[in-house]
Design a protein around this motif. Structure first.
Motif, PDB file in Angstrom:
ATOM      1  N   GLY A  81      17.590  17.801   8.982  1.00  0.00           N
ATOM      2  CA  GLY A  81      17.226  16.397   8.789  1.00  0.00           C
ATOM      3  C   GLY A  81      16.218  16.245   7.654  1.00  0.00           C
ATOM      4  O   GLY A  81      15.539  17.192   7.299  1.00  0.00           O
ATOM      5  N   HIS A  82      16.151  15.041   7.081  1.00  0.00           N
ATOM      6  CA  HIS A  82      15.157  14.774   6.049  1.00  0.00           C
ATOM      7  C   HIS A  82      13.794  14.579   6.708  1.00  0.00           C
ATOM      8  O   HIS A  82      13.690  14.037   7.787  1.00  0.00           O
ATOM      9  N   VAL A  83      12.774  15.022   6.007  1.00  0.00           N
ATOM     10  CA  VAL A  83      11.417  14.867   6.509  1.00  0.00           C
ATOM     11  C   VAL A  83      10.611  14.168   5.425  1.00  0.00           C
ATOM     12  O   VAL A  83      10.821  14.399   4.253  1.00  0.00           O
ATOM     13  N   GLY A  84       9.682  13.348   5.828  1.00  0.00           N
ATOM     14  CA  GLY A  84       8.786  12.758   4.847  1.00  0.00           C
ATOM     15  C   GLY A  84       8.889  11.254   4.832  1.00  0.00           C
ATOM     16  O   GLY A  84       9.793  10.662   5.413  1.00  0.00           O
ATOM     17  N   VAL A  85       7.951  10.643   4.094  1.00  0.00           N
ATOM     18  CA  VAL A  85       7.858   9.194   4.100  1.00  0.00           C
ATOM     19  C   VAL A  85       9.108   8.554   3.487  1.00  0.00           C
ATOM     20  O   VAL A  85       9.591   7.518   3.952  1.00  0.00           O
ATOM     21  N   GLY A 108      16.263   2.068 -16.871  1.00  0.00           N
ATOM     22  CA  GLY A 108      17.456   1.290 -16.555  1.00  0.00           C
ATOM     23  C   GLY A 108      17.653   1.173 -15.069  1.00  0.00           C
ATOM     24  O   GLY A 108      16.728   0.832 -14.328  1.00  0.00           O
ATOM     25  N   LEU A 109      18.858   1.503 -14.609  1.00  0.00           N
ATOM     26  CA  LEU A 109      19.132   1.443 -13.174  1.00  0.00           C
ATOM     27  C   LEU A 109      19.144   2.839 -12.547  1.00  0.00           C
ATOM     28  O   LEU A 109      19.933   3.132 -11.655  1.00  0.00           O
ATOM     29  N   LEU A 110      18.262   3.699 -13.039  1.00  0.00           N
ATOM     30  CA  LEU A 110      17.962   4.964 -12.371  1.00  0.00           C
ATOM     31  C   LEU A 110      16.457   4.948 -12.114  1.00  0.00           C
ATOM     32  O   LEU A 110      15.654   5.243 -12.995  1.00  0.00           O
ATOM     33  N   LEU A 111      16.091   4.512 -10.906  1.00  0.00           N
ATOM     34  CA  LEU A 111      14.686   4.266 -10.622  1.00  0.00           C
ATOM     35  C   LEU A 111      14.214   5.090  -9.433  1.00  0.00           C
ATOM     36  O   LEU A 111      14.966   5.306  -8.472  1.00  0.00           O
ATOM     37  N   GLY A 112      12.979   5.534  -9.496  1.00  0.00           N
ATOM     38  CA  GLY A 112      12.349   6.247  -8.392  1.00  0.00           C
ATOM     39  C   GLY A 112      11.115   5.490  -7.945  1.00  0.00           C
ATOM     40  O   GLY A 112      10.218   5.250  -8.748  1.00  0.00           O
ATOM     41  N   ILE A 113      11.107   5.074  -6.689  1.00  0.00           N
ATOM     42  CA  ILE A 113       9.933   4.389  -6.142  1.00  0.00           C
ATOM     43  C   ILE A 113       9.055   5.448  -5.481  1.00  0.00           C
ATOM     44  O   ILE A 113       9.462   6.080  -4.498  1.00  0.00           O
ATOM     45  N   GLU A 114       7.889   5.645  -6.062  1.00  0.00           N
ATOM     46  CA  GLU A 114       6.987   6.687  -5.556  1.00  0.00           C
ATOM     47  C   GLU A 114       6.161   6.130  -4.407  1.00  0.00           C
ATOM     48  O   GLU A 114       5.526   5.084  -4.539  1.00  0.00           O
ATOM     49  N   LEU A 115       6.191   6.835  -3.298  1.00  0.00           N
ATOM     50  CA  LEU A 115       5.535   6.355  -2.091  1.00  0.00           C
ATOM     51  C   LEU A 115       4.277   7.150  -1.787  1.00  0.00           C
ATOM     52  O   LEU A 115       4.197   8.347  -2.102  1.00  0.00           O
ATOM     53  N   ALA A 116       3.317   6.471  -1.186  1.00  0.00           N
ATOM     54  CA  ALA A 116       2.119   7.162  -0.719  1.00  0.00           C
ATOM     55  C   ALA A 116       2.444   7.818   0.614  1.00  0.00           C
ATOM     56  O   ALA A 116       3.266   7.316   1.371  1.00  0.00           O
ATOM     57  N   ALA A 141       9.007  -5.571   4.617  1.00  0.00           N
ATOM     58  CA  ALA A 141       9.168  -5.346   6.059  1.00  0.00           C
ATOM     59  C   ALA A 141       9.625  -3.918   6.343  1.00  0.00           C
ATOM     60  O   ALA A 141       9.196  -3.289   7.323  1.00  0.00           O
ATOM     61  N   VAL A 142      10.505  -3.389   5.479  1.00  0.00           N
ATOM     62  CA  VAL A 142      10.959  -1.996   5.629  1.00  0.00           C
ATOM     63  C   VAL A 142       9.762  -1.053   5.537  1.00  0.00           C
ATOM     64  O   VAL A 142       9.596  -0.150   6.359  1.00  0.00           O
ATOM     65  N   LEU A 143       8.906  -1.284   4.557  1.00  0.00           N
ATOM     66  CA  LEU A 143       7.741  -0.408   4.368  1.00  0.00           C
ATOM     67  C   LEU A 143       6.735  -0.574   5.499  1.00  0.00           C
ATOM     68  O   LEU A 143       6.156   0.407   5.976  1.00  0.00           O
ATOM     69  N   PRO A 154       0.803  -1.240   0.000  1.00  0.00           N
ATOM     70  CA  PRO A 154       0.000   0.000   0.000  1.00  0.00           C
ATOM     71  C   PRO A 154       0.831   1.284   0.000  1.00  0.00           C
ATOM     72  O   PRO A 154       0.343   2.330  -0.419  1.00  0.00           O
ATOM     73  N   LEU A 155       2.085   1.231   0.447  1.00  0.00           N
ATOM     74  CA  LEU A 155       2.915   2.456   0.441  1.00  0.00           C
ATOM     75  C   LEU A 155       3.519   2.734  -0.936  1.00  0.00           C
ATOM     76  O   LEU A 155       4.062   3.812  -1.161  1.00  0.00           O
ATOM     77  N   ILE A 156       3.476   1.751  -1.849  1.00  0.00           N
ATOM     78  CA  ILE A 156       4.098   1.949  -3.171  1.00  0.00           C
ATOM     79  C   ILE A 156       3.049   2.402  -4.176  1.00  0.00           C
ATOM     80  O   ILE A 156       2.096   1.702  -4.471  1.00  0.00           O
ATOM     81  N   LYS A 157       3.285   3.619  -4.708  1.00  0.00           N
ATOM     82  CA  LYS A 157       2.337   4.161  -5.692  1.00  0.00           C
ATOM     83  C   LYS A 157       2.771   3.889  -7.123  1.00  0.00           C
ATOM     84  O   LYS A 157       1.952   3.822  -8.032  1.00  0.00           O
ATOM     85  N   GLY A 158       4.076   3.763  -7.327  1.00  0.00           N
ATOM     86  CA  GLY A 158       4.546   3.531  -8.690  1.00  0.00           C
ATOM     87  C   GLY A 158       6.058   3.539  -8.751  1.00  0.00           C
ATOM     88  O   GLY A 158       6.728   3.795  -7.743  1.00  0.00           O
TER      89      GLY A 158
END
Ligand SMILES: *Cc1c(COP(=O)(O)O)cnc(C)c1O
Length: 436
Positions: free
Chosen positions: A374-378, A354-362, A423-425, A345-349
């Motif tokens: 510090g970084h903020v966000g999901v 190639g090997l430059l990928l962005g996993i879009e999160l909900a 498990a990470v998600l 459910p956390l993965i939107k797309g």
């Protein structure tokens, strides 16, 4: 004492002994005292790498899915890269640019060749640098020699941190604190052909584009966009500069990402993956752009350094000999398909090539950095959780995880990550927390 023993003794981390005396906390504290705080607190202190793995100062191993930020194309401590760099350093380590070296010439010829027959037919010339931003500085200086004042670049685009490259970087948060910046720059929405067409006229010296916006969150140009940009710039006599600093040298499954679109730009800039970890960049001019910088117009002390050029030759050779373009396509497609197949459910797309990928999160995507840096966000929460599980990934935007692993990553290694990801998600859940 042999020189080798002396070197091991003087550089912390080169021997098991000096590692035993050190750890993440101690080196991080010293880092905090001695280094400018431009990057926030480091996530770990790394001491060793081999292939796609790195080890930290506490002896923990990580699968490196960031590859030194799209740099370690051959992974860590690749034997060919180590041998080539060592041999060149032991033969001729540096010369001033009043002299030439054979590796520099050979690498320039090789890069021109890899741009393909249509580019070669135009004739090209290379200016070597030490970084990406310097490659783009050279490109900006080339555009000044057209006599036209205006530049066009894209919103959310990234071209570097030095002032010329920053001026064309479409991220207000990092650009505006340093204004005024040189030039008359118009920013257009990335991928919008009409906006580009409206912004470019006979006073526009150049358009700067990335085939995939890397720092912008791994956003590929829509199909036909680069082609349209080529038509628009040709019509107005404007230079088309393609920034392949992140996408080039096999990262997206071709030597250069733009060649897959069938276009021939006027200028191509590369850096990150070219030296496999040894600092080198290049600004490649084609056709008339090859000759706009003449004697005295530009310079560099280190650019074209024979050791850096030898590193580039080693990387290009290994990519070709080991079929890494094919590997990038295969493993990249596998990662994309299997991340989506998790159906979490956390993965939107998944975006990218190639090997430059962005996993879009909900999840909420508020400001990138907290007041404390510090970084903020999901995505930051996922990055921290993944690190704890032994995987280095990058929260490129508040809601996107970037993967830019070594081009040698194999399917089994990709599967290690895929097995750990649910498990990470799950651990992150849907309530993003602030990570320092
Ligand atoms: C990283 C990057 C740069 C800047 O390169 P540096 O070596 O950090 O100066 C420029 N353009 C793009 C597209 C990049 O990804």
């Amino acid at each position: 004492m042999t020189y080798q023993a002396e070197a091991s003794a003087l550089v912390p981390g080169l021997t098991e002994d000096s590692l035993a005396a050190s750890n993440n906390a101690a080196w991080t504290a010293r880092y905090g005292q001695a280094l400018m705080n431009t990057f926030g607190s480091p996530q770990r202190v790394l001491v060793r790498g081999e292939g796609c793995y790195v080890w930290d100062a506490d002896g923990r191993r990580y699968l490196d899915l960031l590859g030194g930020l799209a740099v370690n194309s051959l992974g860590h401590a690749h034997p060919l890269l180590v041998s080539t760099v060592t041999a060149q350093l032991a033969t001729l380590g540096h010369v001033s640019n009043f002299f030439a070296s054979a590796p520099q010439v050979a690498l320039a010829e090789r890069l021109l060749d890899l741009l393909g027959p249509a580019a070669s037919a135009l004739g090209g010339r290379v200016f070597f640098t030490n970084s990406g931003t310097e490659a783009n500085e050279a490109a900006v200086k080339i555009t000044r020699r057209t006599g036209r004042p205006k530049l066009v670049a894209t919103e959310n685009g990234f071209h570097g941190r030095s002032l010329g490259a920053l001026a064309i970087t479409g991220k207000p948060a990092i650009r505006e604190p340093f204004e005024p910046l040189p030039g008359e720059v118009t920013f257009v929405p990335f991928g919008d052909v009409e906006a580009l067409s409206a912004a470019v006229d006979g006073d526009t010296a150049a358009v700067f584009l990335e085939p995939v916006q890397g720092e912008g969150g791994v956003v590929p140009a829509p199909a036909g966009y680069l082609e349209a940009a080529r038509e628009i710039t040709e019509r107005t006599g404007t230079l088309l500069v393609i920034d392949e600093i992140q996408t080039g040298i096999g990262r997206c499954g071709d030597w250069f990402a733009h060649t897959a679109e069938g276009i021939v730009p006027d200028v191509v800039t590369v850096a990150k993956g070219l030296g496999g970890g040894f600092p080198i960049g290049a600004c490649i001019g084609l056709g008339r752009a090859a000759d706009l910088l003449g004697p005295g117009a530009h310079g560099t002390t280190f650019g074209g350094n024979p050791v850096a050029a030898a590193a580039g030759l080693a990387v290009l050779h290994a990519v070709e000999r080991d079929g890494l373009l094919e590997n990038v396509r295969t493993v990249g497609a596998h990662l994309r398909a299997e991340v989506l197949a998790l159906g979490h459910p956390l993965i939107k797309g998944v975006r990218g090539r190639g090997l430059l990928l962005g996993i879009e999160l909900a999840g909420p995507s508020e400001a990138r950095f907290s007041a404390e840096g510090g970084h903020v966000g999901v995505a930051a929460a996922v990055m921290a959780e993944a690190l704890g599980a032994g995987f280095i990934v990058n929260a490129v935007t508040p809601d996107t995880i970037r993967l830019a692993p070594p081009l040698i990553l194999d399917t089994a290694q990709a599967d290690e990550f895929l097995a750990a990801l649910p498990a990470v998600l799950d651990a992150v859940g849907t309530a993003p927390k602030e990570i320092r």
